[in-house]
Scaffold this active site. Sequence first.
Site, PDB file in Angstrom:
ATOM      1  CE  LYS A   1     -73.461 -15.606 -38.109  1.00 46.72           C
ATOM      2  NZ  LYS A   1     -74.271 -15.747 -39.345  1.00 46.72           N
TER       3      LYS A   1
ATOM      4  CE1 TYR B   1     -70.472 -17.773 -42.680  1.00 46.90           C
ATOM      5  CE2 TYR B   1     -69.508 -15.639 -42.195  1.00 46.90           C
ATOM      6  CZ  TYR B   1     -70.357 -16.674 -41.862  1.00 46.90           C
ATOM      7  OH  TYR B   1     -71.093 -16.624 -40.701  1.00 46.90           O
TER       8      TYR B   1
ATOM      9  NE  ARG C   1     -76.443 -26.900 -38.799  1.00 43.76           N
ATOM     10  CZ  ARG C   1     -76.346 -25.829 -39.580  1.00 43.76           C
ATOM     11  NH1 ARG C   1     -75.397 -24.918 -39.362  1.00 43.76           N
ATOM     12  NH2 ARG C   1     -77.180 -25.633 -40.575  1.00 43.76           N
TER      13      ARG C   1
ATOM     14  NE  ARG D   1     -78.799 -18.615 -36.990  1.00 42.56           N
ATOM     15  CZ  ARG D   1     -78.135 -19.587 -37.593  1.00 42.56           C
ATOM     16  NH1 ARG D   1     -78.761 -20.721 -37.916  1.00 42.56           N
ATOM     17  NH2 ARG D   1     -76.863 -19.446 -37.893  1.00 42.56           N
TER      18      ARG D   1
ATOM     19  CG  ASN E   1     -77.847 -16.053 -39.125  1.00 42.02           C
ATOM     20  OD1 ASN E   1     -76.738 -15.651 -38.807  1.00 42.02           O
ATOM     21  ND2 ASN E   1     -78.013 -17.097 -39.925  1.00 42.02           N
TER      22      ASN E   1
ATOM     23  CG  HIS F   1     -71.004 -19.761 -37.942  1.00 39.63           C
ATOM     24  ND1 HIS F   1     -71.485 -20.066 -39.198  1.00 39.63           N
ATOM     25  CD2 HIS F   1     -69.999 -20.642 -37.707  1.00 39.63           C
ATOM     26  CE1 HIS F   1     -70.782 -21.065 -39.709  1.00 39.63           C
ATOM     27  NE2 HIS F   1     -69.878 -21.437 -38.818  1.00 39.63           N
TER      28      HIS F   1
ATOM     29  CD  GLU G   1     -67.227 -23.386 -39.892  1.00 34.24           C
ATOM     30  OE1 GLU G   1     -67.761 -23.281 -38.774  1.00 34.24           O
ATOM     31  OE2 GLU G   1     -67.872 -23.454 -40.950  1.00 34.24           O
TER      32      GLU G   1
HETATM   33  P1  CMP Z   1     -74.199 -18.888 -40.901  1.00 26.88           P
HETATM   34  O1  CMP Z   1     -74.799 -19.980 -40.113  1.00 26.88           O
HETATM   35  O2  CMP Z   1     -73.105 -18.087 -40.298  1.00 26.88           O
HETATM   36  O3  CMP Z   1     -73.704 -19.507 -42.297  1.00 26.88           O
HETATM   37  C1  CMP Z   1     -73.719 -18.811 -43.498  1.00 26.88           C
HETATM   38  C2  CMP Z   1     -74.268 -17.432 -43.339  1.00 26.88           C
HETATM   39  O4  CMP Z   1     -74.627 -16.794 -44.548  1.00 26.88           O
HETATM   40  C3  CMP Z   1     -75.591 -17.513 -42.598  1.00 26.88           C
HETATM   41  O5  CMP Z   1     -75.375 -17.866 -41.258  1.00 26.88           O
HETATM   42  C4  CMP Z   1     -76.116 -16.117 -42.821  1.00 26.88           C
HETATM   43  O6  CMP Z   1     -75.491 -15.162 -41.989  1.00 26.88           O
HETATM   44  C5  CMP Z   1     -75.679 -15.886 -44.266  1.00 26.88           C
HETATM   45  N1  CMP Z   1     -76.746 -16.153 -45.244  1.00 26.88           N
HETATM   46  C6  CMP Z   1     -77.261 -17.351 -45.597  1.00 26.88           C
HETATM   47  N2  CMP Z   1     -78.233 -17.191 -46.531  1.00 26.88           N
HETATM   48  C7  CMP Z   1     -78.310 -15.866 -46.754  1.00 26.88           C
HETATM   49  C8  CMP Z   1     -79.129 -15.058 -47.604  1.00 26.88           C
HETATM   50  N3  CMP Z   1     -80.043 -15.613 -48.415  1.00 26.88           N
HETATM   51  N4  CMP Z   1     -78.959 -13.718 -47.586  1.00 26.88           N
HETATM   52  C9  CMP Z   1     -78.031 -13.167 -46.772  1.00 26.88           C
HETATM   53  N5  CMP Z   1     -77.221 -13.871 -45.948  1.00 26.88           N
HETATM   54  C10 CMP Z   1     -77.375 -15.197 -45.937  1.00 26.88           C
END
Ligand code: CMP
Length: 150
Positions: A11, A51, A87, A104, A114, A117, A128
């Site tokens: 990211k 998303y 994951r 992470r 984080n 993805h 995706e």
């Molecule tokens: P990702 O694995 O890319 O999948 C969904 C993304 O949403 C997640 O990583 C985070 O970047 C974001 N995300 C999930 N939960 C939250 C949260 N509570 N607040 C902000 N961002 C979030």
Amino acid sequence: MAYQKTLCILKPGVLQRRIVGELISRIERKGLKIQAMKMMQIPRALGEEHYAEHKDKPFYESLVGYMTSAPVIAMVVGGEEAIPFLRTIAGKTKPAEAAPGTIRGDFALITQNNIIHAADSPESAAREVALFFDEAEILDYEDPNADWIS
Ligand code: CMP
């Protein structure tokens, strides 16, 4: 065991922090196989579609804003059970819950940012991968190490 292909995105911020190589090394040394890779700035429409399942969440706007704010590295990663393995390498979504030794757990503090993805299911992975890559960009190639890895 089943061979799977999954989408991985390093990211925004990963390039600026000069940790692209470190993160890709972790994926490679696990034995997963990079089958496609590109550096790109995600267009707004693609970020929204990627998303879409979070459209009703309070963090959606901010998440799409972050994901489109700077270049990313998008990859198709393959291997036996590549979806759960990637994951596991990534760690839990919330960095506070991500174990040390995961990406992470070692490199992120903030849930939204984080840093990696990883698609969460075969359905998400298929959707995706198709969003980010044309079939012709995903390469199957001879892998003499495969028998030693899996
Ligand atoms: P990702 O694995 O890319 O999948 C969904 C993304 O949403 C997640 O990583 C985070 O970047 C974001 N995300 C999930 N939960 C939250 C949260 N509570 N607040 C902000 N961002 C979030």
